[in-house]
Structure formats: structure tokens, C-alpha cells
Design a protein around this motif. Structure first.
Motif, short mmCIF file in Angstrom:
data_model
loop_
_atom_site.label_atom_id
_atom_site.label_comp_id
_atom_site.label_asym_id
_atom_site.label_seq_id
_atom_site.Cartn_x
_atom_site.Cartn_y
_atom_site.Cartn_z
N ALA A 18 -10.82 -42.39 -9.13
CA ALA A 18 -12.31 -42.12 -8.84
C ALA A 18 -12.36 -40.54 -8.97
CB ALA A 18 -12.60 -42.38 -7.48
N ALA A 19 -11.38 -39.75 -8.68
CA ALA A 19 -11.52 -38.44 -8.83
C ALA A 19 -11.88 -37.85 -10.35
CB ALA A 19 -10.47 -37.68 -8.17
N VAL A 20 -10.78 -38.56 -11.00
CA VAL A 20 -10.88 -38.44 -12.55
C VAL A 20 -12.20 -38.51 -13.29
CG1 VAL A 20 -9.86 -38.97 -14.67
CG2 VAL A 20 -8.58 -38.38 -12.57
N PHE A 21 -12.59 -39.91 -12.93
CA PHE A 21 -13.95 -40.35 -13.73
C PHE A 21 -15.22 -39.93 -13.05
CE2 PHE A 21 -10.98 -43.17 -15.20
CZ PHE A 21 -11.18 -43.63 -16.58
N GLU A 22 -15.17 -39.51 -11.56
CA GLU A 22 -16.37 -38.95 -10.96
C GLU A 22 -16.66 -37.50 -11.96
OE1 GLU A 22 -18.59 -39.59 -8.54
OE2 GLU A 22 -17.81 -41.61 -8.16
N ALA A 51 -16.52 -30.72 -8.54
CA ALA A 51 -15.32 -30.68 -7.86
C ALA A 51 -15.52 -30.91 -6.41
CB ALA A 51 -15.15 -29.05 -7.87
N GLY A 52 -16.65 -30.67 -5.92
CA GLY A 52 -17.02 -31.05 -4.58
C GLY A 52 -16.91 -32.64 -4.17
N ILE A 53 -17.48 -33.49 -5.19
CA ILE A 53 -17.41 -34.77 -4.83
C ILE A 53 -15.86 -35.09 -5.13
CG2 ILE A 53 -17.62 -37.01 -6.08
CD1 ILE A 53 -20.56 -35.90 -6.94
N SER A 54 -15.09 -34.77 -5.95
CA SER A 54 -13.86 -35.03 -6.16
C SER A 54 -13.00 -34.65 -4.76
CB SER A 54 -13.14 -34.54 -7.38
OG SER A 54 -13.72 -35.00 -8.49
N GLY A 107 -14.19 -34.19 -1.81
CA GLY A 107 -14.75 -34.71 -0.60
C GLY A 107 -14.22 -36.38 -0.82
N LEU A 108 -13.81 -36.77 -1.82
CA LEU A 108 -13.41 -38.18 -1.96
C LEU A 108 -11.83 -38.10 -1.44
CD1 LEU A 108 -13.07 -41.03 -3.13
CD2 LEU A 108 -12.72 -40.16 -5.23
N MET A 109 -11.19 -37.10 -2.11
CA MET A 109 -9.64 -36.99 -1.57
C MET A 109 -9.37 -36.84 -0.23
SD MET A 109 -8.18 -37.48 -4.69
CE MET A 109 -6.53 -36.90 -4.58
N LEU A 110 -10.26 -35.87 0.34
CA LEU A 110 -9.89 -35.67 1.74
C LEU A 110 -10.65 -36.51 2.95
CD1 LEU A 110 -10.71 -31.86 1.43
CD2 LEU A 110 -8.53 -32.60 1.56
N PHE A 111 -11.85 -37.07 2.69
CA PHE A 111 -12.31 -37.88 3.50
C PHE A 111 -12.89 -39.31 3.14
CE2 PHE A 111 -13.52 -33.32 4.00
CZ PHE A 111 -12.88 -33.09 5.40
N GLY A 112 -12.43 -39.58 1.83
CA GLY A 112 -12.89 -40.83 1.37
C GLY A 112 -12.38 -42.15 1.94
N PRO A 113 -11.16 -42.01 2.26
CA PRO A 113 -10.43 -43.44 2.60
C PRO A 113 -11.11 -44.22 3.68
CG PRO A 113 -8.81 -41.62 2.16
CD PRO A 113 -10.10 -40.94 1.95
N LYS A 114 -11.58 -43.21 4.54
CA LYS A 114 -12.30 -44.16 5.80
C LYS A 114 -13.36 -44.96 5.59
CE LYS A 114 -14.97 -43.25 10.13
NZ LYS A 114 -15.22 -41.98 11.16
N LEU A 115 -14.28 -44.64 4.26
CA LEU A 115 -15.47 -45.44 4.05
C LEU A 115 -14.80 -46.50 3.08
CD1 LEU A 115 -18.49 -45.36 4.69
CD2 LEU A 115 -17.27 -43.33 5.54
N ILE A 116 -13.93 -46.09 2.26
CA ILE A 116 -13.38 -46.78 1.25
C ILE A 116 -12.66 -48.39 1.95
CG2 ILE A 116 -11.50 -47.34 -0.34
CD1 ILE A 116 -11.78 -44.49 -1.49
N ARG A 117 -12.21 -47.97 3.23
CA ARG A 117 -11.38 -49.14 3.96
C ARG A 117 -12.42 -49.85 4.43
NH1 ARG A 117 -7.94 -44.84 5.81
NH2 ARG A 117 -6.13 -45.03 4.86
#
Length: 496
Positions: free
Chosen positions: A111-115, A365-368, A370-380
Motif C-alpha cells: 500500500a505504501a509503495v502504490f499509494e 509521504a504523509g499518507i504512507s 500514516g498507513l504504516m504507523l496507524f493503519g493496522p487498526k482500521l485494516i483489521r
């Protein structure tokens, strides 16, 4: 058991019992400290990132009368991008993770790479909705008023996304920023400044997006169950239909990316995008036939085996959704920032606001981050907690997301990618629930026993608390960000 001679225990004595207890307490404290420190580390990294973006803006814009405003806007734009990464990207990766097609780490990296690629390669070069689609530019003629309105909208939408992520509610970032612009615009120039026709279309999308996404996902799942899963020779059916389904996915994503992800590279009309999608879909169908046949060799004639055929297409679809999301939704993070930079440097509020490269890089960069640091909660939450997903069901969700956008574009309907993806997850869950209840009812009637209310409740496959909570968050997103933005705008006017 004791020694008869002295009454002492005859077995081995645990002389380290007290030490073991103390070590156990220390281990518990270490675990607790680690659990507390993880979010603190993420918050610390976020603060550093935001400050770096502010310093970068200072270095790139140079010294001037409006530099402080641009730096402040860059800081809040970076904060907004972090929240978009934490909240919105879950819609792309959640189904693949929930279906165990991707690990959490793999999903975050892809997700980070493609975003980032989508934002930098095909990110939109205008922000017409921010500068002229919600509030008429002529109604906010004063550049200073426009700047503070955009600042208030940026802060309000970022705060709302942060709050929604904390509560575990996937909400539309587009609706968040639109509500922020509307609220500040009303306070700045009155209700007449708002383009209410556009707002009406956005309100309609609250209902249209999830229903359309859920219906399409449910239809594909019903098709797969009827023509592949529930037939005697499942492998033969899979060899016939799975290449076609993958071809439909490839064609729909081609059209989707052509319309939504490549605006900056080339201008493509809807009919041209559909023709491109049709050509790619037919080609992929023919290419996949021998591949699916080879992959299915040696498989058992069981439903469990068929799920493996959808694993790789699901991963590819998640990556493509992330690319398209980065290309489109990065503007939600940096749209107001770009408008502020334009207003400060050019002293105007033109309807076409070009996004400078450094502004786009802050968003990507901010989207990437944010995803790496806080994304797992919403992904789950999206992938595992609404309803149970496997590769087949998650494939239907991804397919629905791309097709729904194309259908909505053809009909001229504004839709939210967040609402579509989450609505598709709901649609898959509710279809399975309906199918399970239908089969149980038929079986019980054959036995002469009606299906009781308690049995119906036990067969619920979608968590109702998430349906109500997410639906409520969707409905109040625009009004909540509008009110918050209006209050922030009033406060800024008083202070500055």
C-alpha cells in the motif's frame, strides 16, 4: 507426600518460587510498557514528520510576508495526510488481509509503495472542488478570508479523521474536507456562497455508494456460489468461469485507472476508458485460461481448494486500488494547502489551483507514514471485524469497488470509495447471512420445524454494532466537519 522420619516433603522443593513470581511481575510490566510505548513511538514519529514538512515548506518557499501562513498550512496538510493514511487506505487492504491473502506487513509495504506511486505519477494537478466546487470563489473575494477558510477546513477535516480512526470508523476523507470547506465558507460568505447542488449530490452518495457497492459484491458472490461452488464438478466450473472473472476484474481496473488515476498523464473520456477496459479484459481472459488450468491441476474437488485461485488476483487488485487511491485522494490532503499557497503567492483564488510538486510529496509521504504507523487498526476492522472474509469473498469486494466507480461515473453519480468498499464488505456479509437463513429455513421446513427467532439471531454473520456505528459516522461526517471548521474559522478571525 512427606518423609515419615522428619515430616519434611520428600519431593523436589521449588526454592525459586518467589523469584519466579517476581520475574513474572517484571515480564508483565515489560509487556505493559511495550504496549504503551508502541503508540507513543508512532505519535513521536508523526510529530517529527510534521515538523520536517514545516521546515521543508520554509526552505522551499523562502522568506516573505506569507511564509508563516504557508508553513502552518504545510504542517496541517501533513497532519491531514497522516490521518488519510491511517483511515482511508484500510478500505483497499482490509479485505486482502482479512482473507489471509496478505500479511499485515506485506499489505503495509504494498500500500505504501502504490499509494506513493499513484500520488506522484498520476496525482491530480487541479483542485477544482476545493477552490470552486463547494464555495463559489466570487463569494470569497478577499484572499485573507479565503486563506483562513481553507486553513480552518484543513484542520477540521484532519481532526475529524483522527477522531474517527481512534473510534475505529472508516469515513470518507472527501466528505470530511468538503464539510470543512462548506462550514468555513458559510461563516465567511453566508449560505448563498455554498454550491448546494453539489452538496445535494454528495449527500445522495451517502446512500448510493454503499448500496451500489454492496449489491454488486453480493451479485458476484451469488454468481460464484451458483456456477462454481455449488456444482458437482467444481474444478471444471472454475476452469470455465475463473478466467472470465479475472478478465472482468482486469478490464474494470483498466477503465477505473484510466478514468480516475491517469488524469495528469492523459485525458481519457468515459467511452475510451470502457473500450480500453474491454480490450484488456478479453486479452486477460484468454491469457488466464491455461494458467488457471495449470494451477488447478492436482487440486481436490472442494470449495476450500477453489479459494487459492483468487489469491493472486486479490493481491493485484489491492495494489491497483492503492495506486488509484493515491492518485485521487492525495488532493484531499493537500488541496487546501495548495489553495493557500496559491492565494498567498498569487493573491488570487482561481478556480484552477495547481498543486506544486513539493506539496504533492507532502501528501504522498504523509499518507504512507500514516498507513504504516496507524493503519493496522482500521485494516483489521474492515477485513476481519465486520464479517468473515476469505479470498473468494474479498475478491468480490475488490471487483465491486472498481465496477461501482465505473457505473457511477457513467450515470454521473458522485460516490465515495470508502463507502463503496465498506458497503461491499457489508453486502458480502448480508448475502451470506440471507443465504444461510434461507437454507436453514428450507431444511427446518422439511423437518417440520419453523426457524425460531433465537436461531435467526445465532445465524447473523454481520456485526450489527459496526453497521450502526459506521453508518452514523458517515452521516455526521459532513455536518461535524462543517461545524468544527466554522468554529475554527471564527476563532482564527478573532485571534489574527
Amino acid at each position: 507426600m512427606t518423609d515419615q522420619g522428619n515430616g519434611q516433603p520428600s519431593g523436589p522443593i521449588n526454592r525459586w518460587k518467589t523469584l519466579d513470581k517476581d520475574l513474572g511481575r517484571v515480564a508483565q510490566l515489560e509487556q505493559a510498557s511495550a504496549a504503551i510505548s508502541r503508540p507513543m513511538v508512532a505519535i513521536g514519529i508523526s510529530i517529527v514528520f510534521v515538523l520536517v514538512c514545516g521546515l521543508a515548506a520554509l526552505g522551499l518557499t523562502g522568506q516573505g510576508s506569507g511564509t508563516a501562513i504557508i508553513v502552518a498550512a504545510a504542517v496541517f496538510g501533513a497532519y491531514m495526510a497522516l490521518n488519510i493514511g491511517a483511515n482511508d487506505v484500510a478500505n483497499n487492504m482490509g479485505p486482502a488481509v482479512g482473507a489471509n491473502a496478505l500479511s499485515m506487513g506485506g499489505a503495509l509495504i504494498i500500500a505504501a509503495v502504490f499509494e506513493t506511486a499513484g500520488a506522484l505519477i498520476a496525482g491530480g494537478d487541479v483542485v477544482s472542488t476545493i477552490s470552486g466546487g463547494i464555495v463559489a470563489p466570487s463569494a470569497v473575494a478577499d484572499p485573507d478570508t479565503f486563506i483562513w477558510a481553507m486553513m480552518a477546513a484543513l484542520i477540521a477535516s484532519a481532526l475529524w479523521l483522527n477522531l474517527a480512526t481512534w473510534f475505529g470508523a472508516p469515513v470518507s476523507t472527501t466528505h470530511s474536507i468538503v464539510g470543512g470547506v462548506m462550514g468555513a465558507g458559510i461563516v465567511a460568505a453566508g449560505f448563498g456562497a455554498v454550491q448546494w447542488a453539489t452538496m445535494g449530490q454528495i449527500a445522495a452518495s451517502w446512500i448510493i455508494s454503499p448500496i451500489l457497492g454492496g449489491a454488486i459484491a453480493a451479485l458476484f458472490l451469488a454468481f460464484i456460489k451458483a456456477f462454481i461452488n455449488d456444482v458437482p464438478d467444481k474444478l471444471a466450473a472454475a476452469r470455465r468461469w475463473v478466467p472470465l472473472l479475472i478478465g472482468i476484474m482486469a478490464g474494470s481496473f483498466t477503465a477505473y485507472l484510466a478514468m480516475k488515476g491517469l488524469k495528469k498523464v492523459v485525458d481519457i473520456r468515459l467511452d475510451q476508458a470502457l473500450l480500453m477496459g474491454l480490450a484488456v479484459g478479453i486479452a486477460v481472459t484468454f491469457v488466464m485460461r491455461p494458467l488457471v488450468r495449470r494451477q488447478s491441476e492436482g487440486m481436490e474437488n472442494r470449495k476450500r481448494s477453489l479459494k487459492q485461485l483468487f489469491g493472486m488476483p486479490l493481491i493485484i487488485s489491492a495494489a491497483l486500488l492503492s495506486f488509484a487511491h493515491g492518485a485521487n485522494d492525495v488532493a484531499n490532503a493537500v488541496g487546501p494547502l495548495a489553495a493557500i499557497v496559491h492565494a498567498v503567492q498569487d493573491a488570487g483564488t482561481s478556480e484552477r489551483v495547481t498543486i506544486p510538486l513539493w506539496v504533492m510529496m507532502i501528501g504522498a509521504a504523509g499518507i504512507s507514514f500514516g498507513l504504516m504507523l496507524f493503519g493496522p487498526k482500521l485494516i483489521r476492522m474492515v477485513g476481519q471485524e465486520i464479517t468473515k472474509l476469505n479470498q473468494l469473498r474479498a475478491f468480490c469486494v475488490a471487483l465491486s469497488a472498481s465496477i461501482t466507480v465505473i457505473v457511477a461515473s457513467a450515470l454521473g453519480l458522485p460516490v465515495s470509495s470508502t463507502h463503496i468498499a465498506v458497503g461491499a464488505v457489508f453486502g458480502v456479509g448480508f448475502y451470506r447471512e440471507w443465504e444461510a437463513e434461507r437454507r436453514a429455513r428450507i431444511l427446518n421446513l422439511q423437518k417440520g420445524k419453523p426457524l425460531t427467532a433465537e436461531e435467526r439471531k445465532r445465524r447473523k454473520l454481520v456485526r450489527r454494532s459496526h453497521v450502526l456505528g459506521i453508518g452514523a459516522a458517515w452521516v455526521i461526517t459532513v455536518p461535524a466537519t462543517a461545524v468544527l471548521s466554522a468554529l475554527l474559522f471564527l476563532g482564527m478571525n478573532r485571534l489574527f
